[in-house]
Structure formats: C-alpha cells, structure tokens
Design a protein around this motif. Structure first.
Motif, mmCIF file in Angstrom:
data_model
loop_
_atom_site.group_PDB
_atom_site.id
_atom_site.type_symbol
_atom_site.label_atom_id
_atom_site.label_comp_id
_atom_site.label_asym_id
_atom_site.label_seq_id
_atom_site.Cartn_x
_atom_site.Cartn_y
_atom_site.Cartn_z
ATOM 1 N N PRO A 40 34.728 12.777 75.405
ATOM 2 C CA PRO A 40 36.155 12.449 75.326
ATOM 3 C C PRO A 40 36.890 13.114 76.493
ATOM 4 O O PRO A 40 36.588 14.252 76.865
ATOM 5 C CB PRO A 40 36.583 13.053 73.983
ATOM 6 C CG PRO A 40 35.324 13.066 73.169
ATOM 7 C CD PRO A 40 34.233 13.374 74.162
ATOM 8 N N GLY A 41 37.824 12.381 77.083
ATOM 9 C CA GLY A 41 38.545 12.892 78.248
ATOM 10 C C GLY A 41 37.964 12.438 79.563
ATOM 11 O O GLY A 41 38.586 12.619 80.607
ATOM 12 N N ASP A 42 36.767 11.846 79.560
ATOM 13 C CA ASP A 42 36.226 11.243 80.777
ATOM 14 C C ASP A 42 36.984 9.942 81.039
ATOM 15 O O ASP A 42 37.533 9.339 80.117
ATOM 16 C CB ASP A 42 34.722 10.963 80.640
ATOM 17 C CG ASP A 42 33.876 12.230 80.674
ATOM 18 O OD1 ASP A 42 34.373 13.282 81.129
ATOM 19 O OD2 ASP A 42 32.709 12.164 80.233
ATOM 20 N N LEU A 43 37.014 9.515 82.284
ATOM 21 C CA LEU A 43 37.762 8.311 82.662
ATOM 22 C C LEU A 43 36.811 7.189 83.027
ATOM 23 O O LEU A 43 35.726 7.438 83.560
ATOM 24 C CB LEU A 43 38.694 8.634 83.820
ATOM 25 C CG LEU A 43 39.828 9.566 83.358
ATOM 26 C CD1 LEU A 43 39.537 10.988 83.733
ATOM 27 C CD2 LEU A 43 41.141 9.110 83.862
ATOM 28 N N ILE A 44 37.222 5.961 82.723
ATOM 29 C CA ILE A 44 36.389 4.791 82.996
ATOM 30 C C ILE A 44 37.148 3.839 83.908
ATOM 31 O O ILE A 44 38.318 3.537 83.664
ATOM 32 C CB ILE A 44 36.012 4.040 81.709
ATOM 33 C CG1 ILE A 44 35.313 4.975 80.724
ATOM 34 C CG2 ILE A 44 35.116 2.850 82.032
ATOM 35 C CD1 ILE A 44 34.958 4.303 79.408
ATOM 36 N N GLN A 45 36.475 3.373 84.941
ATOM 37 C CA GLN A 45 37.009 2.345 85.828
ATOM 38 C C GLN A 45 36.142 1.097 85.668
ATOM 39 O O GLN A 45 34.920 1.158 85.833
ATOM 40 C CB GLN A 45 36.991 2.823 87.286
ATOM 41 C CG GLN A 45 37.566 1.839 88.271
ATOM 42 C CD GLN A 45 39.065 1.639 88.086
ATOM 43 O OE1 GLN A 45 39.802 2.593 87.879
ATOM 44 N NE2 GLN A 45 39.508 0.412 88.162
ATOM 45 N N PHE A 46 36.768 -0.012 85.314
ATOM 46 C CA PHE A 46 36.077 -1.290 85.144
ATOM 47 C C PHE A 46 36.354 -2.163 86.363
ATOM 48 O O PHE A 46 37.487 -2.215 86.828
ATOM 49 C CB PHE A 46 36.599 -2.034 83.909
ATOM 50 C CG PHE A 46 36.403 -1.293 82.617
ATOM 51 C CD1 PHE A 46 35.255 -1.475 81.859
ATOM 52 C CD2 PHE A 46 37.377 -0.434 82.141
ATOM 53 C CE1 PHE A 46 35.089 -0.816 80.660
ATOM 54 C CE2 PHE A 46 37.222 0.231 80.937
ATOM 55 C CZ PHE A 46 36.076 0.049 80.197
ATOM 56 N N GLU A 47 35.326 -2.852 86.844
ATOM 57 C CA GLU A 47 35.493 -3.812 87.938
ATOM 58 C C GLU A 47 34.776 -5.103 87.575
ATOM 59 O O GLU A 47 33.546 -5.136 87.518
ATOM 60 C CB GLU A 47 34.923 -3.260 89.250
ATOM 61 C CG GLU A 47 35.759 -2.150 89.841
ATOM 62 C CD GLU A 47 35.255 -1.725 91.208
ATOM 63 O OE1 GLU A 47 34.390 -2.408 91.801
ATOM 64 O OE2 GLU A 47 35.726 -0.691 91.690
ATOM 65 N N ASN A 48 35.556 -6.148 87.301
ATOM 66 C CA ASN A 48 35.020 -7.482 87.007
ATOM 67 C C ASN A 48 33.937 -7.458 85.931
ATOM 68 O O ASN A 48 32.867 -8.046 86.090
ATOM 69 C CB ASN A 48 34.501 -8.136 88.282
ATOM 70 C CG ASN A 48 35.591 -8.210 89.334
ATOM 71 O OD1 ASN A 48 36.719 -8.572 89.037
ATOM 72 N ND2 ASN A 48 35.261 -7.840 90.555
ATOM 73 N N THR B 88 41.464 0.470 83.918
ATOM 74 C CA THR B 88 41.206 1.904 83.800
ATOM 75 C C THR B 88 41.453 2.332 82.363
ATOM 76 O O THR B 88 42.415 1.884 81.742
ATOM 77 C CB THR B 88 42.140 2.697 84.734
ATOM 78 O OG1 THR B 88 41.997 2.195 86.070
ATOM 79 C CG2 THR B 88 41.809 4.177 84.728
ATOM 80 N N ALA B 89 40.587 3.192 81.841
ATOM 81 C CA ALA B 89 40.721 3.687 80.472
ATOM 82 C C ALA B 89 40.233 5.125 80.402
ATOM 83 O O ALA B 89 39.621 5.644 81.345
ATOM 84 C CB ALA B 89 39.924 2.813 79.514
ATOM 85 N N HIS C 265 43.813 3.139 76.303
ATOM 86 C CA HIS C 265 44.257 2.426 77.495
ATOM 87 C C HIS C 265 45.548 1.689 77.196
ATOM 88 O O HIS C 265 45.953 1.569 76.042
ATOM 89 C CB HIS C 265 43.172 1.491 78.026
ATOM 90 C CG HIS C 265 42.545 0.581 77.017
ATOM 91 N ND1 HIS C 265 41.934 -0.590 77.372
ATOM 92 C CD2 HIS C 265 42.415 0.634 75.668
ATOM 93 C CE1 HIS C 265 41.448 -1.200 76.306
ATOM 94 N NE2 HIS C 265 41.742 -0.469 75.259
ATOM 95 N N GLN C 266 46.197 1.232 78.243
ATOM 96 C CA GLN C 266 47.398 0.412 78.102
ATOM 97 C C GLN C 266 47.313 -0.762 79.059
ATOM 98 O O GLN C 266 46.417 -0.831 79.879
ATOM 99 C CB GLN C 266 48.664 1.244 78.319
ATOM 100 C CG GLN C 266 48.835 1.837 79.691
ATOM 101 C CD GLN C 266 50.111 2.666 79.808
ATOM 102 O OE1 GLN C 266 50.767 3.013 78.844
ATOM 103 N NE2 GLN C 266 50.464 2.996 81.031
#
Length: 160
Positions: free
Chosen positions: A83-91, A111-112, A127-128
């Motif tokens: 928890p607290g790690d960040l996720i970047q999604f690409e396609n 981003t989440a 996320h938002q």
C-alpha cells in the motif's frame, strides 16, 4: 490446552506483520484524508502528485520525459507491492471471468495508488478521473493477472 495455542497463532499474525515504509504510510494517510473528494483539478495524476508532495517523496514530471517517475520502479514478479506504491498504466487492456460472466476494461494513460493488497498481484487502488468515481477519489479492484495488453509500472516512493 488449545486456547493458549490458538491465542499465540492469532497474536503472531499481528505481531509479525511488516510495517509499511514511512513514505508509503504517509501516502496512505493522505489518500484516506482525501477519499471521496476531488484533488486539485481531478486528473488521475493530481492524486499521486498530492500524495507525493504531502509525504515529502520524490516526484519528477519533467516535460522532457514521456513517463512520470514516482520513485523506484518495482518488479511485481520479484518484489512485494505495498500500500502506498504508485501505479502508472499505459494502454492497458484487461479481461477476466467471474462465474459465467466475462469482463473487460481498458486504461489509456492512468495513474493510481495501491490502497490495499488483497493477495499477490491483486490490489485495491485509489484513483480519480474514472468512469466509476468521476473526478473524486475512489477505490476499485485491480488484478495484475487480468492484464492482456499494455504496460503497468509500479513505483515505490523514495525520499527527495
């Protein structure tokens, strides 16, 4: 005779639970403080930027880079995601089945923040700017095993 053994097993599960790194804990505290509200303009990365700024973590959104960097990149196949790690999604495209029903979902650039770890590669993410929550911060499930296409990058926040 069984009661002390059961108590010991229950207590050991609480006593030996690893603590979150300080920055991760601060990020989760921030996310909880803004849950259900709109952070900044309501863009997905505004939540991450706010969490990183609030926690004092490193954040590089240089216009010369094509990817936002949120800290140290993790390999979820070899490292524990917290928890607290960040996720970047690409396609990213995802497919999964529950019972007799098949589902699919996609995320272009998104981003989440990992809010909770349910199991290995199965997370609740905060996320938002989503179809479910609009411009407000909400939580939904994300299972890395459902990804069929695209890139998912996970970052551990680091000190400035």
């Amino acid at each position: 005779m069984w009661k002390p053994i059961i108590l010991l097993i229950v207590l050991s599960s609480f006593c030996f639970k690893p603590e979150l790194p300080a920055l991760n804990a601060k990020i989760i505290t921030y996310v909880e403080s803004v849950m259900g509200t709109k952070v900044d303009r309501g863009e997905c990365w505004d939540l991450a930027a706010g969490a990183l700024a609030s926690s004092g973590a490193y954040f590089d959104r240089s216009s010369k880079k094509t990817v936002t960097i949120y800290g140290r990149k993790l390999n979820p196949n070899k490292e524990e995601v917290l928890p607290g790690d960040l996720i970047q999604f690409e396609n990213v495209q995802m497919k999964w089945t529950v019972g007799n029903t098949s589902y699919s979902s996609s995320m272009g650039q998104h981003t989440a923040i990992v809010y909770q770890v349910n199991a290995e590669k199965d997370y609740e993410i905060a996320h938002q700017n989503t179809s479910d929550w609009g411009k407000k911060v909400g939580v939904s499930n994300f299972n890395l095993n459902h990804v069929t296409k695209g890139k998912v990058m996970i970052y551990r926040p680091i000190e400035k």
